[in-house]
Design a protein around this motif. Structure first.
Motif, mmCIF file in Angstrom:
data_model
loop_
_atom_site.group_PDB
_atom_site.id
_atom_site.type_symbol
_atom_site.label_atom_id
_atom_site.label_comp_id
_atom_site.label_asym_id
_atom_site.label_seq_id
_atom_site.Cartn_x
_atom_site.Cartn_y
_atom_site.Cartn_z
ATOM 1 N N VAL A 25 38.165 -33.979 -5.154
ATOM 2 C CA VAL A 25 39.145 -33.783 -6.225
ATOM 3 C C VAL A 25 38.919 -34.827 -7.308
ATOM 4 O O VAL A 25 38.769 -36.016 -7.025
ATOM 5 N N ARG A 26 38.902 -34.369 -8.547
ATOM 6 C CA ARG A 26 38.724 -35.283 -9.684
ATOM 7 C C ARG A 26 39.978 -35.378 -10.547
ATOM 8 O O ARG A 26 40.240 -36.418 -11.135
ATOM 9 N N TRP A 27 40.712 -34.276 -10.636
ATOM 10 C CA TRP A 27 41.852 -34.227 -11.558
ATOM 11 C C TRP A 27 43.039 -33.506 -10.912
ATOM 12 O O TRP A 27 42.857 -32.539 -10.161
ATOM 13 N N PHE A 28 44.239 -33.974 -11.245
ATOM 14 C CA PHE A 28 45.468 -33.253 -10.955
ATOM 15 C C PHE A 28 46.017 -32.748 -12.289
ATOM 16 O O PHE A 28 46.143 -33.524 -13.245
ATOM 17 N N VAL A 29 46.332 -31.469 -12.352
ATOM 18 C CA VAL A 29 46.866 -30.874 -13.584
ATOM 19 C C VAL A 29 48.267 -30.350 -13.305
ATOM 20 O O VAL A 29 48.479 -29.567 -12.380
ATOM 21 N N MET A 30 49.201 -30.791 -14.105
ATOM 22 C CA MET A 30 50.610 -30.424 -13.954
ATOM 23 C C MET A 30 50.976 -29.365 -14.984
ATOM 24 O O MET A 30 50.523 -29.398 -16.127
ATOM 25 N N LYS A 33 28.848 -32.203 -13.781
ATOM 26 C CA LYS A 33 29.921 -31.629 -14.587
ATOM 27 C C LYS A 33 31.121 -31.256 -13.732
ATOM 28 O O LYS A 33 30.986 -30.798 -12.593
ATOM 29 N N THR A 34 32.284 -31.485 -14.309
ATOM 30 C CA THR A 34 33.523 -31.072 -13.645
ATOM 31 C C THR A 34 33.619 -29.551 -13.641
ATOM 32 O O THR A 34 33.322 -28.899 -14.641
ATOM 33 N N GLU A 35 34.036 -29.003 -12.515
ATOM 34 C CA GLU A 35 34.227 -27.565 -12.378
ATOM 35 C C GLU A 35 35.654 -27.296 -11.898
ATOM 36 O O GLU A 35 36.401 -28.219 -11.561
ATOM 37 N N LEU A 36 36.001 -26.030 -11.853
ATOM 38 C CA LEU A 36 37.349 -25.640 -11.437
ATOM 39 C C LEU A 36 37.664 -26.136 -10.034
ATOM 40 O O LEU A 36 38.813 -26.477 -9.723
ATOM 41 N N LYS A 37 36.649 -26.212 -9.189
ATOM 42 C CA LYS A 37 36.854 -26.643 -7.810
ATOM 43 C C LYS A 37 37.263 -28.113 -7.703
ATOM 44 O O LYS A 37 37.738 -28.559 -6.665
ATOM 45 N N HIS A 38 37.067 -28.869 -8.793
ATOM 46 C CA HIS A 38 37.409 -30.288 -8.794
ATOM 47 C C HIS A 38 38.843 -30.551 -9.234
ATOM 48 O O HIS A 38 39.267 -31.705 -9.300
ATOM 49 N N ILE A 39 39.584 -29.494 -9.561
ATOM 50 C CA ILE A 39 40.930 -29.631 -10.114
ATOM 51 C C ILE A 39 41.960 -29.113 -9.118
ATOM 52 O O ILE A 39 41.777 -28.055 -8.510
ATOM 53 N N VAL A 40 43.056 -29.854 -8.957
ATOM 54 C CA VAL A 40 44.194 -29.400 -8.151
ATOM 55 C C VAL A 40 45.393 -29.264 -9.083
ATOM 56 O O VAL A 40 45.738 -30.197 -9.798
ATOM 57 N N VAL A 75 37.572 -29.435 -21.635
ATOM 58 C CA VAL A 75 38.230 -30.649 -22.118
ATOM 59 C C VAL A 75 38.051 -31.793 -21.120
ATOM 60 O O VAL A 75 37.704 -32.919 -21.496
ATOM 61 N N LEU A 76 38.269 -31.538 -19.844
ATOM 62 C CA LEU A 76 38.188 -32.603 -18.845
ATOM 63 C C LEU A 76 36.767 -33.136 -18.689
ATOM 64 O O LEU A 76 36.579 -34.294 -18.294
ATOM 65 N N ASN A 77 35.779 -32.331 -19.026
ATOM 66 C CA ASN A 77 34.391 -32.793 -18.931
ATOM 67 C C ASN A 77 34.064 -33.873 -19.953
ATOM 68 O O ASN A 77 33.017 -34.523 -19.855
ATOM 69 N N LYS A 78 34.938 -34.089 -20.910
ATOM 70 C CA LYS A 78 34.734 -35.148 -21.901
ATOM 71 C C LYS A 78 35.026 -36.533 -21.321
ATOM 72 O O LYS A 78 34.660 -37.543 -21.911
ATOM 73 N N TYR A 79 35.691 -36.581 -20.174
ATOM 74 C CA TYR A 79 36.206 -37.841 -19.655
ATOM 75 C C TYR A 79 35.633 -38.163 -18.273
ATOM 76 O O TYR A 79 35.298 -37.267 -17.506
ATOM 77 N N ASP A 80 35.544 -39.448 -17.990
ATOM 78 C CA ASP A 80 35.052 -39.928 -16.693
ATOM 79 C C ASP A 80 36.225 -39.953 -15.711
ATOM 80 O O ASP A 80 37.135 -40.789 -15.831
ATOM 81 N N HIS A 81 36.197 -39.061 -14.741
ATOM 82 C CA HIS A 81 37.322 -38.933 -13.807
ATOM 83 C C HIS A 81 37.489 -40.150 -12.909
ATOM 84 O O HIS A 81 38.500 -40.286 -12.228
ATOM 85 N N ARG A 82 36.516 -41.063 -12.907
ATOM 86 C CA ARG A 82 36.615 -42.274 -12.081
ATOM 87 C C ARG A 82 37.496 -43.340 -12.729
ATOM 88 O O ARG A 82 37.855 -44.318 -12.093
#
Length: 482
Positions: free
Chosen positions: A191-196, A95-102, A211-218
């Motif tokens: 890092v999986r996601w960049f959020v602006m 699962k995506t966590e906060l640590k995976h987001i920049v 929300v981001l856990n619904k999607y494959d970050h690859r």
């Protein structure tokens, strides 16, 4: 028409009898060499056997799956080279966590002293959040006062880029490059996601993660939402993520963007802002917008109560333009109002701003539980303004919330907003006598793991003063009806 194998054999044999033998016999009869005759006969027989074999293979071939068909296609073109097909079922993602987001936050030095207070509300340095605030100029930092904020950097020089929009500002170019500049800083491990987002945007980070856990970050994903304003969407685009409300870009897409973005920007000097430049580059990469209604641009002015009280059935991810709308709670500053919102956010972020509706049949009241214009102006359904002043609703705002640790139930209290109401001859219990509403709700962190559905609301019999309402998952066959 489909022929059987026997029919096919007969047709081929008849053709050979009717055409080949006469030609051959005429030539043989004229002294044609026997060796050449036997050679032609051998070739004809070989052709017949090969044709029959193909027909037999075609008729007896077993049905194959889509995957086998694709493998056959690859093999026919590449001979002995096999191309493995991706199998995501056997490779479940953690699962995506906060640590995976920049986070990349667009800010200006001129407004920094004021707007940094919005960032302090949601930035969680203790959770090792990662992100950069990108400014246009240097600012003074005060020891101790800015400790709870993300790292601050100055955007790179963009003076060599052309900007020809007379209504806009060329700062749009530097803001559009924030994701690429953040990526180029390095140290992007895990890092999986960049959020602006903007400096006047507040994120509900728990819901962002949901929300981001619904999607494959690859894969390539560009996730965000539209403006609430028809005019904004018409002028810019219905396929663009509005940057102030925030949007997310998957890591592989961010890498692809960084390689081509500067060339892309040069091709669109006439665009207005940063988000339409971003969309233009996404279009060149062939990536459409994936819409998530929880990102809120809020291109509106005045009171947000109606929009918040009728929030769509989706997690609240962001709130934007907080400087131009009224405080979401009355009689307090904008920051104080948002601080009050943080209380239920910490207890039950998944259920934040979700609406439930029920009826008190004994009193003839309709109860809409949520803490929380003109139908031609907005890209969603609006409630018409009531012509009868007695249809004006009585509004109660949340004043405090707590979690009962024994029962694991949140207890939130709402007080009536004191505004003038007309004298009405009610055919029901006078609602103006009600001063307080108490709402009971059990936190539900898995609310959005199920299919979207509003919670159900029930009016309870209670010895408490005022109206007591229970909100929670709908029971079997429970519906909202009078």
């Amino acid at each position: 028409m489909k022929l059987s194998q026997k029919d096919s054999e007969k047709i081929i044999w008849d053709q050979m009898r009717s055409h080949s033998p006469p030609i051959l016999s005429n030539r043989v009869g004229s002294g044609f060499p026997k060796l050449l005759f036997y050679l032609i006969l051998f070739v004809s027989a070989t052709y017949l056997i090969y044709t029959l074999k193909l027909l037999n293979t075609h008729n007896n071939i077993p049905p194959c799956s889509d995957q086998q068909q694709q493998h056959l296609i690859f093999s026919s073109h590449l001979q002995n080279v096999t191309v493995p097909l991706p199998n995501y079922n056997n490779n479940k993602l953690a699962k995506t966590e906060l640590k995976h987001i920049v986070f990349g936050i667009a800010a200006s030095a001129k407004l920094w002293d004021k707007r940094k207070n919005y960032i302090k509300l949601w930035w969680k340095k203790e959770d090792n959040m990662r992100g950069i605030v990108w400014l246009d100029n240097r600012v003074k930092t005060r020891p101790g006062e800015d400790d709870g904020l993300p790292e601050v950097r100055i955007s790179g020089n963009t003076s060599h880029f052309s900007y020809k929009n007379k209504q806009g500002h060329r700062s749009a170019i530097r803001i559009s490059r924030i994701v690429s500049e953040t990526l180029r800083l390095g140290n992007m491990d895990n890092v999986r996601w960049f959020v602006m987002g903007d400096d006047d945007t507040v994120f509900v980070t728990e819901n962002l993660v949901r929300v981001l856990n619904k999607y494959d970050h690859r894969e390539y994903y560009y996730i965000g939402s539209l403006s609430e304003s028809h005019l904004q969407n018409i002028y810019f685009s219905y396929g663009m993520a509005y940057g102030g409300g925030g949007f997310a870009i998957s890591f592989p897409l961010a890498k692809a963007l960084a390689k081509m973005q500067d060339r892309c920007i040069q091709r669109y000097p006439g665009l207005y802002g940063s988000d339409d430049r971003m969309q233009a580059c996404m279009a060149e990469l062939g990536v459409p917008l994936t819409k998530e209604a929880g990102f809120h641009q809020y291109d509106v002015y005045g009171n947000l109560f109606g929009l918040l009280a009728a929030h769509p059935v989706t997690p609240l991810v962001s709130l934007h333009h907080l400087d131009v709308v009224e405080p979401i709670f009355p009689d307090v500053t904008r920051v104080e109002a948002l601080q009050r919102l943080m209380q239920p956010m910490k207890i039950d972020s998944a259920g934040l701003i979700q609406q439930s509706i029920c009826y008190d049949q004994s009193k003839g009241w309709t109860v809409s539980v949520s803490w929380g214009a003109d139908y031609t102006a907005y890209a969603f359904n609006t409630r018409p303004v009531a012509r009868n002043p007695c249809q004006k609703p009585f509004v109660f705002y949340m004043t405090k919330v707590r979690l009962n640790s024994t029962t694991n139930v949140t207890v939130s209290e709402y007080a009536r907003h004191r505004v003038p109401h007309p004298l009405c001859k009610w055919k029901m219990l006078d609602p103006s006598n009600l001063d307080k509403v108490v709402v009971l709700k059990k936190p539900d962190p898995h609310l959005w793991d199920r299919s979207p559905r509003r919670n159900c609301c029930r009016v309870l019999k209670s010895k408490r003063k005022g109206l007591v309402v229970d909100v929670g998952l709908c029971r079997e066959d429970e519906v909202t009806e009078v």
